[in-house]
Enzyme design. Structure first.
Site, PDB file in Angstrom:
ATOM      1  N   HIS A  57       0.805  -1.222   0.000  1.00 20.69           N
ATOM      2  CA  HIS A  57       0.000   0.000   0.000  1.00 20.69           C
ATOM      3  C   HIS A  57       0.843   1.280   0.000  1.00 20.69           C
ATOM      4  O   HIS A  57       0.318   2.368  -0.086  1.00 20.69           O
ATOM      5  CB  HIS A  57      -0.935   0.032   1.211  1.00 20.69           C
ATOM      6  CG  HIS A  57      -0.211   0.297   2.500  1.00 20.69           C
ATOM      7  ND1 HIS A  57       0.501  -0.662   3.162  1.00 20.69           N
ATOM      8  CD2 HIS A  57      -0.072   1.437   3.220  1.00 20.69           C
ATOM      9  CE1 HIS A  57       1.038  -0.141   4.239  1.00 20.69           C
ATOM     10  NE2 HIS A  57       0.720   1.137   4.304  1.00 20.69           N
TER      11      HIS A  57
HETATM   12  C1  UD1 Z   1      -2.224   5.239   5.946  1.00 15.59           C
HETATM   13  C2  UD1 Z   1      -0.932   5.745   6.613  1.00 15.59           C
HETATM   14  C3  UD1 Z   1       0.152   4.681   6.499  1.00 15.59           C
HETATM   15  C4  UD1 Z   1      -0.322   3.346   7.026  1.00 15.59           C
HETATM   16  C5  UD1 Z   1      -1.609   2.970   6.278  1.00 15.59           C
HETATM   17  C6  UD1 Z   1      -2.177   1.657   6.716  1.00 15.59           C
HETATM   18  C7  UD1 Z   1      -0.463   8.156   6.499  1.00 15.59           C
HETATM   19  C8  UD1 Z   1       0.370   9.172   5.832  1.00 15.59           C
HETATM   20  N1  UD1 Z   1      -0.409   6.932   5.950  1.00 15.59           N
HETATM   21  O1  UD1 Z   1      -1.957   5.112   4.561  1.00 15.59           O
HETATM   22  O2  UD1 Z   1       1.269   5.082   7.257  1.00 15.59           O
HETATM   23  O3  UD1 Z   1       0.668   2.378   6.821  1.00 15.59           O
HETATM   24  O4  UD1 Z   1      -2.584   4.003   6.520  1.00 15.59           O
HETATM   25  O5  UD1 Z   1      -3.282   1.306   5.934  1.00 15.59           O
HETATM   26  O6  UD1 Z   1      -1.125   8.453   7.469  1.00 15.59           O
HETATM   27  N2  UD1 Z   1      -9.351   4.425   1.967  1.00 15.59           N
HETATM   28  C9  UD1 Z   1     -10.580   3.811   1.856  1.00 15.59           C
HETATM   29  N3  UD1 Z   1     -11.123   3.294   3.001  1.00 15.59           N
HETATM   30  C10 UD1 Z   1     -10.507   3.366   4.202  1.00 15.59           C
HETATM   31  C11 UD1 Z   1      -9.258   3.991   4.268  1.00 15.59           C
HETATM   32  C12 UD1 Z   1      -8.690   4.509   3.138  1.00 15.59           C
HETATM   33  O7  UD1 Z   1     -11.177   3.724   0.795  1.00 15.59           O
HETATM   34  O8  UD1 Z   1     -11.086   2.892   5.198  1.00 15.59           O
HETATM   35  C13 UD1 Z   1      -8.764   5.029   0.763  1.00 15.59           C
HETATM   36  C14 UD1 Z   1      -8.779   6.537   0.916  1.00 15.59           C
HETATM   37  O9  UD1 Z   1      -9.956   7.055   0.452  1.00 15.59           O
HETATM   38  C15 UD1 Z   1      -7.586   6.962   0.117  1.00 15.59           C
HETATM   39  C16 UD1 Z   1      -6.637   5.785   0.248  1.00 15.59           C
HETATM   40  O10 UD1 Z   1      -7.400   4.676   0.658  1.00 15.59           O
HETATM   41  O11 UD1 Z   1      -7.932   7.102  -1.240  1.00 15.59           O
HETATM   42  C17 UD1 Z   1      -5.499   6.078   1.175  1.00 15.59           C
HETATM   43  O12 UD1 Z   1      -5.952   6.292   2.526  1.00 15.59           O
HETATM   44  P1  UD1 Z   1      -5.071   7.178   3.548  1.00 15.59           P
HETATM   45  O13 UD1 Z   1      -5.626   7.066   4.912  1.00 15.59           O
HETATM   46  O14 UD1 Z   1      -4.885   8.533   2.993  1.00 15.59           O
HETATM   47  O15 UD1 Z   1      -3.631   6.531   3.488  1.00 15.59           O
HETATM   48  P2  UD1 Z   1      -3.144   5.011   3.502  1.00 15.59           P
HETATM   49  O16 UD1 Z   1      -2.541   4.723   2.191  1.00 15.59           O
HETATM   50  O17 UD1 Z   1      -4.198   4.064   3.999  1.00 15.59           O
END
Ligand code: UD1
Length: 363
Positions: free
Chosen positions: A205
């Protein structure tokens, strides 16, 4: 003592849960769970609360996704309001996600004490958003609970006062031991028609692996090639699924024989798959630690790790994309488990933290 436990994203829940349960037993402690809402899907958040025996969060800031600045800013704005209403005696933040840093900044500016759980880890790579979050959080926190000696050394080198640092061990191992029976009670590999020891687990991820279409394309090709040798279970993070879909890679991946791509799994189900796999390929932080503790070979597809003890004392190896296929083929035949003994990775970290807080409180 009113204690806010901040959780936000998937890797936070298994760090907060053991501490919540340990604090609940103390008459002097009033733990309150504050979810920032950074992760919000049922399978990225709620499923973990159920598995880890946590009640629904006392407060949910409902922040969700956005750019780094938007997400960080929204947590700061929402949490500042709650801090002003509640005036907790201590805010506990965990790990290195955007919400960790945001809650720390908001609390510090209001003069509320902050404790950082999993302090001191460093990848020395500021292109990782998490490294910025770790640096800011550690410089502001009043109490720094570290998992390993390298973390203490990093903090001391950065000029953090030694009396703020307390090595408590790795709290993820507390969750693993707390749920061991439940984890071992599953047979999740059967859902994919697999048997113990016959498959690898994959998770990806990190922006460095999934946000660049060329890198993602190469990664997908390699995973397809490895699935031709050994079955792979790859629970796909929402960020990764979105990127694969945008790059038109999803149908090809989903049609690959012996490559299983379920939605993200709950804690106990996922850990059951890890307990029974032959090896792991990942870019996660926590999985490097869990596999080391269990003695399962782990290939981490990154240039660096903020968790060097998993390499020096554990089963983790850094690996670039060019090497990945051959390295996976090499380790799949080696079933010998060598659980690592790492000091204070023993399932009692939450107790040590509670002891430390009690000591500070009665000083
Ligand atoms: C975040 C953390 C990362 C951690 C990871 C675990 C930061 C900078 N990054 O990254 O350190 O290792 O979580 O998963 O804080 N999304 C969904 N549903 C959810 C959560 C996320 O659809 O429940 C989608 C969001 O809409 C977004 C993408 O996934 O498009 C990324 O989510 P985001 O929380 O920004 O960062 P992660 O890549 O999950």
């Amino acid at each position: 003592m009113l204690i806010h436990l901040i959780c936000a994203a998937r890797p936070n829940f298994m760090k907060i849960a053991p501490l919540y349960h340990a604090l609940r037993k103390e008459p002097w402690a009033r733990p309150v769970i504050v979810h920032t809402g950074q992760h919000y899907d049922l399978n990225m958040s709620d499923a973990f609360f159920v598995d880890l025996g946590l009640p629904p969060p006392d407060f949910n800031l409902g922040v969700r996704n956005g750019s780094h600045a938007e997400q960080t800013g929204r947590v700061m704005m929402a949490y500042e309001k709650l801090l002003l209403e509640q005036r907790p005696d201590l805010v506990v933040v965990a790990g290195d996600v955007n919400s960790t840093m945001a809650a720390t900044v908001a609390a510090s500016k209001l003069g509320v004490r902050v404790a950082h759980l999993e302090a001191g880890l460093r990848s020395f790579d500021r292109s990782m958003p998490e490294e910025i979050n770790r640096l800011v959080t550690d410089v502001l926190a009043d109490i720094l609970w570290t998992p390993s000696p390298d973390a203490d050394e990093n903090l001391l080198r950065e000029g953090i006062a030694p009396e703020k640092i307390k090595r408590v061990g790795n709290i993820m191992i507390d969750s693993l031991e707390m749920l061991r029976k439940k984890i071992e009670g599953h047979a999740a590999y059967r859902n994919f028609g697999l048997t113990p020891g016959s498959y690898g687990i994959v998770t990806f991820h990190r922006p460095s692996n999934v946000d660049n279409p060329e890198v993602l394309r190469q990664l997908c090709e390699i995973l397809r090639a490895i699935a031709g040798i050994v079955p792979l279970v790859f629970p796909v993070h929402p960020r990764t699924r979105k990127q694969m879909a945008e790059c038109s890679l999803l149908p090809l991946m989903e049609d690959t024989d012996n490559l299983f791509m379920p939605e993200p799994l709950g804690y106990a189900t996922f850990m059951n798959l890890v307990f029974n796999c032959a090896f792991v390929i990942t870019d996660s932080g926590g999985i490097q630690e869990e596999t080391s503790y269990l003695g399962i070979p782990c290939l981490t597809v990154r240039e660096n790790t903020e968790r060097p003890v998993t390499i020096t004392l554990g089963t983790n190896r850094l690996c670039n994309l060019d090497e990945l296929r051959n390295r996976a083929a090499e380790i799949r035949g080696n079933h010998e488990r060598k659980p690592s003994r790492i000091d204070l990775w023993d399932g009692h970290t939450a107790d040590r933290i509670v002891g430390h807080l009690n000591e500070l409180r009665t000083k």
